[in-house]
Motif scaffolding. Structure first.
Motif, PDB file in Angstrom:
ATOM      1  N   GLY A 148       0.819  -1.353   0.198  1.00 15.80           N
ATOM      2  CA  GLY A 148       0.039   0.024   0.049  1.00 15.80           C
ATOM      3  C   GLY A 148       0.986   1.146   0.104  1.00 15.80           C
ATOM      4  O   GLY A 148       0.156   2.228  -0.014  1.00 15.80           O
ATOM      5  N   LEU A 149       2.015   1.097   0.199  1.00 18.06           N
ATOM      6  CA  LEU A 149       2.986   2.330   0.127  1.00 18.06           C
ATOM      7  C   LEU A 149       2.884   3.013  -1.223  1.00 18.06           C
ATOM      8  O   LEU A 149       3.141   2.081  -2.186  1.00 18.06           O
ATOM      9  N   ASN A 150       3.150   4.257  -1.180  1.00 20.23           N
ATOM     10  CA  ASN A 150       3.496   5.086  -2.761  1.00 20.23           C
ATOM     11  C   ASN A 150       4.589   5.521  -2.718  1.00 20.23           C
ATOM     12  O   ASN A 150       5.230   6.267  -1.776  1.00 20.23           O
ATOM     13  N   VAL A 151       5.345   4.956  -3.643  1.00 26.89           N
ATOM     14  CA  VAL A 151       6.591   5.214  -3.873  1.00 26.89           C
ATOM     15  C   VAL A 151       6.949   5.855  -5.282  1.00 26.89           C
ATOM     16  O   VAL A 151       6.614   5.450  -6.247  1.00 26.89           O
ATOM     17  N   ALA A 152       7.554   7.338  -5.196  1.00 29.01           N
ATOM     18  CA  ALA A 152       7.700   7.917  -6.335  1.00 29.01           C
ATOM     19  C   ALA A 152       9.347   7.821  -6.706  1.00 29.01           C
ATOM     20  O   ALA A 152      10.103   8.039  -5.722  1.00 29.01           O
ATOM     21  N   ILE A 153       9.906   7.389  -7.830  1.00 25.25           N
ATOM     22  CA  ILE A 153      11.105   7.181  -8.322  1.00 25.25           C
ATOM     23  C   ILE A 153      11.403   8.336  -9.455  1.00 25.25           C
ATOM     24  O   ILE A 153      10.615   8.166 -10.243  1.00 25.25           O
ATOM     25  N   VAL A 154      12.022   9.183  -9.305  1.00 24.26           N
ATOM     26  CA  VAL A 154      12.229  10.336 -10.076  1.00 24.26           C
ATOM     27  C   VAL A 154      13.796  10.238 -10.652  1.00 24.26           C
ATOM     28  O   VAL A 154      14.839  10.327  -9.844  1.00 24.26           O
ATOM     29  N   GLY A 155      14.010  10.416 -11.992  1.00 27.84           N
ATOM     30  CA  GLY A 155      15.237  10.721 -12.557  1.00 27.84           C
ATOM     31  C   GLY A 155      15.465   9.998 -13.724  1.00 27.84           C
ATOM     32  O   GLY A 155      14.682   9.813 -14.563  1.00 27.84           O
TER      33      GLY A 155
ATOM     34  N   ALA B  89       8.972   9.141 -12.610  1.00 29.38           N
ATOM     35  CA  ALA B  89       8.945  10.449 -13.425  1.00 29.38           C
ATOM     36  C   ALA B  89      10.410  10.729 -13.868  1.00 29.38           C
ATOM     37  O   ALA B  89      11.592  10.414 -13.297  1.00 29.38           O
ATOM     38  N   GLY B  90      10.396  11.685 -15.007  1.00 29.84           N
ATOM     39  CA  GLY B  90      11.830  12.121 -15.320  1.00 29.84           C
ATOM     40  C   GLY B  90      11.235  12.839 -16.964  1.00 29.84           C
ATOM     41  O   GLY B  90      10.135  12.822 -17.125  1.00 29.84           O
TER      42      GLY B  90
ATOM     43  N   VAL C 242       3.755   6.136 -15.042  1.00 21.27           N
ATOM     44  CA  VAL C 242       4.745   6.796 -15.403  1.00 21.27           C
ATOM     45  C   VAL C 242       4.284   8.318 -16.053  1.00 21.27           C
ATOM     46  O   VAL C 242       3.327   8.286 -16.461  1.00 21.27           O
ATOM     47  N   THR C 243       5.048   9.299 -15.582  1.00 24.57           N
ATOM     48  CA  THR C 243       4.697  10.616 -15.951  1.00 24.57           C
ATOM     49  C   THR C 243       6.133  11.555 -16.066  1.00 24.57           C
ATOM     50  O   THR C 243       7.133  11.084 -15.680  1.00 24.57           O
ATOM     51  N   THR C 244       5.782  12.433 -16.845  1.00 22.30           N
ATOM     52  CA  THR C 244       6.869  13.514 -16.830  1.00 22.30           C
ATOM     53  C   THR C 244       6.669  14.565 -15.907  1.00 22.30           C
ATOM     54  O   THR C 244       7.337  15.534 -16.036  1.00 22.30           O
ATOM     55  N   ASP C 245       5.729  14.751 -15.215  1.00 19.44           N
ATOM     56  CA  ASP C 245       5.455  15.690 -14.175  1.00 19.44           C
ATOM     57  C   ASP C 245       5.789  15.411 -12.726  1.00 19.44           C
ATOM     58  O   ASP C 245       5.108  14.423 -12.018  1.00 19.44           O
ATOM     59  N   VAL C 246       6.971  15.778 -12.606  1.00 14.82           N
ATOM     60  CA  VAL C 246       7.514  15.348 -11.246  1.00 14.82           C
ATOM     61  C   VAL C 246       6.614  15.514  -9.944  1.00 14.82           C
ATOM     62  O   VAL C 246       6.281  15.016  -9.032  1.00 14.82           O
ATOM     63  N   LYS C 247       6.169  16.786  -9.897  1.00 13.45           N
ATOM     64  CA  LYS C 247       5.121  17.263  -8.800  1.00 13.45           C
ATOM     65  C   LYS C 247       3.958  16.330  -8.976  1.00 13.45           C
ATOM     66  O   LYS C 247       3.603  15.775  -7.503  1.00 13.45           O
ATOM     67  N   ALA C 248       3.311  15.861  -9.880  1.00 11.42           N
ATOM     68  CA  ALA C 248       2.344  15.057  -9.886  1.00 11.42           C
ATOM     69  C   ALA C 248       2.600  13.595  -9.297  1.00 11.42           C
ATOM     70  O   ALA C 248       2.065  12.693  -8.689  1.00 11.42           O
TER      71      ALA C 248
ATOM     72  N   LYS D 298      16.742  21.805 -12.901  1.00 14.96           N
ATOM     73  CA  LYS D 298      15.379  23.025 -12.674  1.00 14.96           C
ATOM     74  C   LYS D 298      14.019  22.473 -12.571  1.00 14.96           C
ATOM     75  O   LYS D 298      13.100  22.562 -12.025  1.00 14.96           O
ATOM     76  N   PHE D 299      13.981  21.480 -13.698  1.00 15.72           N
ATOM     77  CA  PHE D 299      12.591  20.553 -13.968  1.00 15.72           C
ATOM     78  C   PHE D 299      12.356  19.400 -13.205  1.00 15.72           C
ATOM     79  O   PHE D 299      11.433  19.017 -13.037  1.00 15.72           O
ATOM     80  N   TYR D 300      13.476  18.745 -12.969  1.00 17.71           N
ATOM     81  CA  TYR D 300      13.288  17.269 -12.452  1.00 17.71           C
ATOM     82  C   TYR D 300      14.285  16.940 -11.023  1.00 17.71           C
ATOM     83  O   TYR D 300      13.979  15.914 -10.637  1.00 17.71           O
ATOM     84  N   GLY D 301      14.865  17.959 -10.602  1.00 20.90           N
ATOM     85  CA  GLY D 301      15.667  17.815  -9.345  1.00 20.90           C
ATOM     86  C   GLY D 301      14.618  17.751  -8.114  1.00 20.90           C
ATOM     87  O   GLY D 301      13.469  18.427  -8.099  1.00 20.90           O
ATOM     88  N   ILE D 302      14.911  17.112  -7.207  1.00 21.35           N
ATOM     89  CA  ILE D 302      13.924  17.133  -5.770  1.00 21.35           C
ATOM     90  C   ILE D 302      14.451  18.046  -4.954  1.00 21.35           C
ATOM     91  O   ILE D 302      15.841  18.160  -4.518  1.00 21.35           O
ATOM     92  N   ASN D 303      13.732  19.182  -5.056  1.00 15.69           N
ATOM     93  CA  ASN D 303      13.756  20.143  -3.921  1.00 15.69           C
ATOM     94  C   ASN D 303      12.615  20.366  -2.997  1.00 15.69           C
ATOM     95  O   ASN D 303      11.750  19.570  -2.891  1.00 15.69           O
ATOM     96  N   ASP D 304      12.773  21.351  -2.125  1.00 17.12           N
ATOM     97  CA  ASP D 304      11.742  21.710  -1.205  1.00 17.12           C
ATOM     98  C   ASP D 304      10.281  21.758  -1.859  1.00 17.12           C
ATOM     99  O   ASP D 304       9.472  21.298  -1.442  1.00 17.12           O
TER     100      ASP D 304
END
Length: 308
Positions: free
Chosen positions: A156-163, A188-189, A205-211, A242-248
């Motif tokens: 049930g965990l939601n895991v987002a993997i970005v890059g 995402a990436g 799979v998505t290109t929208d990191v915030k989503a 700028k568009f895909y880095g994990i920041n605050d």
């Protein structure tokens, strides 16, 4: 569930019982690591060889540490100074190491399928420490162990993997492992770095990191693998950050207190900011420690299987 094969080559097709058994064993190994003695004799008299055709700090060192804590003899083969440089094949190298007495061969190789090829040609147990863009099973196991320690049940965990998902063997092993355990995985990436077949395997799979990170329990950043990149897959490292880095700002869309993970090595300011990597929700250092426990567990379980 005990390990029934002589090797650990990947998590594709692995079932929840096998993974849960390895994670349970890792918890026991971590107790040994943190005890006053720190060592046990579970692999006394066994020989573990690390054979790395690619550079590594965390994986290689943690495997060697794991073997020593289990009282095994360890040998580290530097490929740059070995007979590989004279043209020796992988199979011949395996045969040589086996005749010298290797019980376990830990291999990292730039070609996908190299670990399987070695395993098919030696009697020793082979553990895949990363083969090309295929799999890195022990990294995914330590990732899952870290999640389980902090968050409890993986189901049930939601895991987002970005890059850089396209070139990531970590992403593939986590996909197979997490979905087997009932977690929901989103990748995402940039579109150029997202393999289409991941959706067919049950991931989003998505290109929208915030989503992608919306309501995530875990946010994992992946390194941009410049050594595997073809020209033109990303416009520039600065634009990627700028568009895909994990920041605050990105992390604010995840659940409050969501774990931040990274398999390392980190490119600070590219896939993740230093502020996030060093924050109170980051478990990146825990991943490193847990890597030793998971690799101890695998060596022990494979040794038990081979003793039967």
């Amino acid at each position: 569930m005990p390990i029934t094969t002589k090797d650990m080559l990947g998590l594709r097709g692995a079932d929840a019982g096998l993974i849960a058994g390895i994670l349970d064993a890792a918890a026991e190994m971590k107790r040994i690591m943190r005890s006053t003695e720190r060592k046990c004799a579970l692999l006394s008299g066994k020989s573990v060889v690390t054979l790395f055709y690619e550079n590594s700090t965390r994986t290689r060192t943690s495997f060697e540490t794991a073997a020593k804590l289990l009282s095994a003899m360890t040998t580290s083969i530097s490929v740059s100074n070995s007979s590989v440089q004279k043209g020796e094949s992988l199979i011949d190298t395996g045969h040589t190491l086996e005749r010298i007495g290797a019980d376990f061969m830990i291999i990292r190789h730039p070609m996908s399928g190299a670990a399987k090829l070695l395993a098919q040609n030696v009697k020793a147990s082979v553990i895949n420490a990363g083969d090309g863009t295929n799999e890195h099973p022990t990294q995914a196991l330590l990732d899952m162990f870290t999640m389980q320690e902090r968050l409890g049940e993986l189901k049930g965990l939601n895991v987002a993997i970005v890059g850089d998902v396209l070139h990531s063997r970590v992403a593939r092993s986590n996909l197979w492992g997490l979905t087997a355990m009932g977690a929901k995985v989103t990748f995402a990436g940039p579109g150029t770095l997202l393999p289409a077949e991941f959706e067919q395997a049950g991931a989003r799979v998505t290109t929208d990191v915030k989503a992608a990170v919306k309501d995530a329990d875990v946010v994992m950043a992946l390194r941009i693998q410049k050594e595997r990149q073809q020209a033109g897959l990303i416009p520039s490292v600065r634009e990627y950050a700028k568009f895909y880095g994990i920041n605050d700002g990105v992390l604010a869309h995840a659940k409050p207190g969501a774990l931040v993970m990274h398999p390392g090595p980190i490119n600070r300011g590219v896939e993740i900011t230093g502020r996030v990597a060093d924050s109170s929700v980051s478990v990146i250092d825990d991943q490193v420690e847990n890597g030793v426990a998971v690799r101890m567990a695998l060596l022990h379980l494979l040794s038990e299987r081979n003793a039967q």
